[in-house]
Design an enzyme around this catalytic site. Structure first.
Site, PDB file in Angstrom:
ATOM      1  N   ARG A  89       7.359   1.729 -16.448  1.00 59.70           N
ATOM      2  CA  ARG A  89       5.951   1.983 -16.081  1.00 59.70           C
ATOM      3  C   ARG A  89       5.059   1.050 -16.889  1.00 59.70           C
ATOM      4  O   ARG A  89       4.047   0.545 -16.401  1.00 59.70           O
ATOM      5  CB  ARG A  89       5.568   3.453 -16.318  1.00 59.70           C
ATOM      6  CG  ARG A  89       4.088   3.692 -16.084  1.00 59.70           C
ATOM      7  CD  ARG A  89       3.644   5.140 -15.940  1.00 59.70           C
ATOM      8  NE  ARG A  89       4.425   6.120 -16.617  1.00 59.70           N
ATOM      9  CZ  ARG A  89       4.431   6.352 -17.948  1.00 59.70           C
ATOM     10  NH1 ARG A  89       3.649   5.655 -18.748  1.00 59.70           N
ATOM     11  NH2 ARG A  89       5.200   7.277 -18.467  1.00 59.70           N
ATOM     12  N   ASP A 116     -13.263  -7.711  -3.902  1.00 58.78           N
ATOM     13  CA  ASP A 116     -12.061  -7.491  -3.094  1.00 58.78           C
ATOM     14  C   ASP A 116     -11.841  -8.768  -2.292  1.00 58.78           C
ATOM     15  O   ASP A 116     -12.577  -9.064  -1.356  1.00 58.78           O
ATOM     16  CB  ASP A 116     -12.273  -6.277  -2.188  1.00 58.78           C
ATOM     17  CG  ASP A 116     -11.040  -5.955  -1.344  1.00 58.78           C
ATOM     18  OD1 ASP A 116     -10.219  -6.860  -1.123  1.00 58.78           O
ATOM     19  OD2 ASP A 116     -10.928  -4.797  -0.890  1.00 58.78           O
ATOM     20  N   LYS A 122      -1.383  -7.745   2.163  1.00 61.47           N
ATOM     21  CA  LYS A 122      -1.865  -8.580   3.260  1.00 61.47           C
ATOM     22  C   LYS A 122      -1.417 -10.031   3.064  1.00 61.47           C
ATOM     23  O   LYS A 122      -0.244 -10.317   3.124  1.00 61.47           O
ATOM     24  CB  LYS A 122      -3.388  -8.422   3.351  1.00 61.47           C
ATOM     25  CG  LYS A 122      -3.846  -6.951   3.343  1.00 61.47           C
ATOM     26  CD  LYS A 122      -3.357  -6.197   4.548  1.00 61.47           C
ATOM     27  CE  LYS A 122      -3.461  -4.688   4.513  1.00 61.47           C
ATOM     28  NZ  LYS A 122      -4.259  -3.972   3.606  1.00 61.47           N
ATOM     29  N   TYR A 130     -13.522  -1.853   3.986  1.00 59.01           N
ATOM     30  CA  TYR A 130     -12.339  -1.148   4.487  1.00 59.01           C
ATOM     31  C   TYR A 130     -12.573   0.363   4.416  1.00 59.01           C
ATOM     32  O   TYR A 130     -13.049   0.877   3.387  1.00 59.01           O
ATOM     33  CB  TYR A 130     -11.122  -1.565   3.641  1.00 59.01           C
ATOM     34  CG  TYR A 130      -9.894  -0.750   3.939  1.00 59.01           C
ATOM     35  CD1 TYR A 130      -9.421  -0.610   5.248  1.00 59.01           C
ATOM     36  CD2 TYR A 130      -9.199  -0.089   2.926  1.00 59.01           C
ATOM     37  CE1 TYR A 130      -8.294   0.152   5.524  1.00 59.01           C
ATOM     38  CE2 TYR A 130      -8.072   0.668   3.200  1.00 59.01           C
ATOM     39  CZ  TYR A 130      -7.635   0.792   4.503  1.00 59.01           C
ATOM     40  OH  TYR A 130      -6.524   1.557   4.777  1.00 59.01           O
TER      41      TYR A 130
END
Ligand code: P1T
Length: 383
Positions: free
Chosen positions: A50, A174, A199, A102
């Site tokens: 982690r 973004d 993406k 979005y």
């Protein structure tokens, strides 16, 4: 030496070196949760996955390199990366966000973080005066998405970063729709650049992953702390796939842009088309900013057919064959979407329509196929 690499080399080599164990040229997938210690704390820099994992670390170095930043962080999704940014804030803090963004980002802001005492203002950012009118002492973050999803508005990052600096406000961008091939927000004054690496960065629709890149060491330490303490990390296999995707980002993006250019112009001249939203078109309201800020105009576009309503738009997306009707974007294959019922359904209808996301709007993620086949598909679907 590395910082001097041009972008098309940074995608392949940035932050990368042959694996220390056996010299593997491609980063091995370190599918392990933990690492042997000789004595408590006696390890080789990795103690628990982690916190750190060598495959994720290779990806994080690559992300920093292609965004011209100092520190990269990879998360389990784009929204997990955004979640980490919002955790930098405290109840009572205010955020100014792009009004067209979005749907899942809007949902994260309003349905999760408003309940934790953050206040969001959604404004049209193609006019920076809308920001000046909203900014106040409680404003701690400006959230820019550019080009916006799905209306393809282009926002002047440098102008807003300059304004934000005067007020001591942090700017996050973004960069999902553009990718660092088209623009590098940190070089334009942003503090944080975020990606849904799902993406264009990963580029093959086979992974869900998010990223953040920053320059400032203190900010990096705070994000690193949140990444480990909240734990929304990505696994080694997904890190590997994203890293492999990044190696071809520049060649894929070039073709995405070329194909989108041809399709935008085909649609613009089609008698049944009412409006095409693509920043490369000269009549796009933000064309001049796009031209100055971006290297090319991207592979995403939206359009509305004449007199179309909800049913007419649905009929077109159902008829498409080579364009797959699906959420997401940025893969090598072309996708079509109906934002009002799919990606942006979580935004209330009146609010959605105010920014142009009408029921008739269709969004295309233009892939890297032969553009003649893509146009033939649109031709048979639009009729
Ligand atoms: O899906 P995820 O990796 O969590 O990323 C969320 C996200 C953030 N920002 C932008 C601009 C996005 O487009 C997305 C995800 N978008 C879609 C799934 C879509 O089809 O628009």
């Amino acid at each position: 030496m590395e910082e001097k690499l041009h972008f098309n080399s940074a995608t392949i080599h940035g932050g990368q070196e042959p694996d220390k164990a056996y010299g593997a040229v491609m980063p091995p997938i370190y599918q392990t949760s933990t690492y042997a210690q000789t004595t408590p704390g006696g390890h080789k820099g990795f103690e628990y996955s982690r916190t750190h994992n060598p495959t994720r670390q290779a990806l994080e170095k690559s992300l920093a390199s292609i965004e011209a930043g100092n520190f990269g962080f990879a998360f389990g999704s784009g929204l997990a990366a955004m979640d980490a940014v919002l955790k930098l804030l405290k109840p009572g803090d205010e955020i100014i966000s792009t009004n067209d963004l979005y749907g899942g980002s809007y949902r994260l802001f309003t349905k999760i973080f408003e309940d934790f005492g953050l206040k969001f203002h959604f404004v049209g950012m193609d006019n920076p005066q809308n920001i000046s009118a909203t900014i106040n002492k409680k404003t701690k973050l400006i959230w820019i998405e550019t080009p916006t999803n799905p209306m393809m508005n282009v926002i002047d990052i440098k102008a807003i970063a300059t304004l934000a600096k005067k007020h001591g406000v942090m700017v996050a961008v973004d960069n999902t729709f553009a990718s660092p091939y088209l623009q590098q927000p940190l070089t334009l004054g942003a503090d944080i650049v975020m990606h849904s690496a799902t993406k264009y960065l990963a580029g093959h629709s086979d992974v869900v992953l998010g990223s953040l890149v920053v320059n400032d060491e203190d900010l990096a330490a705070r994000i690193g702390f949140i990444q480990n303490a909240s734990g929304a990390i990505c696994g080694p296999m997904d890190s590997f796939l994203t890293l492999r995707g990044i190696k071809t980002l520049h060649v894929r993006m070039q073709r995405h842009c070329e194909n989108a250019n041809e399709i935008a112009n085909y649609l613009k001249n089609h008698p049944k088309i009412e409006k095409v939203y693509w920043p490369g078109l000269e009549d796009h309201p933000n064309h001049s900013i796009a031209k100055a800020q971006m290297k090319d105009f991207g592979g995403m576009l939206s359009f509305v057919t004449k007199g179309a309503d909800y049913d007419a738009a649905i009929k077109i997306v159902e008829k498409l064959k080579l364009f797959t009707l699906a959420e997401s974007l940025g893969g090598v294959e072309s996708l079509a979407g109906h934002p009002a019922s799919m990606t942006h359904a979580s935004i209330p209808k009146e609010l959605r329509e105010k920014s142009g996301v009408v029921d008739a709007l269709i969004r295309l993620s233009v892939g890297i196929e032969d553009v003649r086949d893509l146009i033939a598909d649109l031709e048979q679907a639009i009729g």
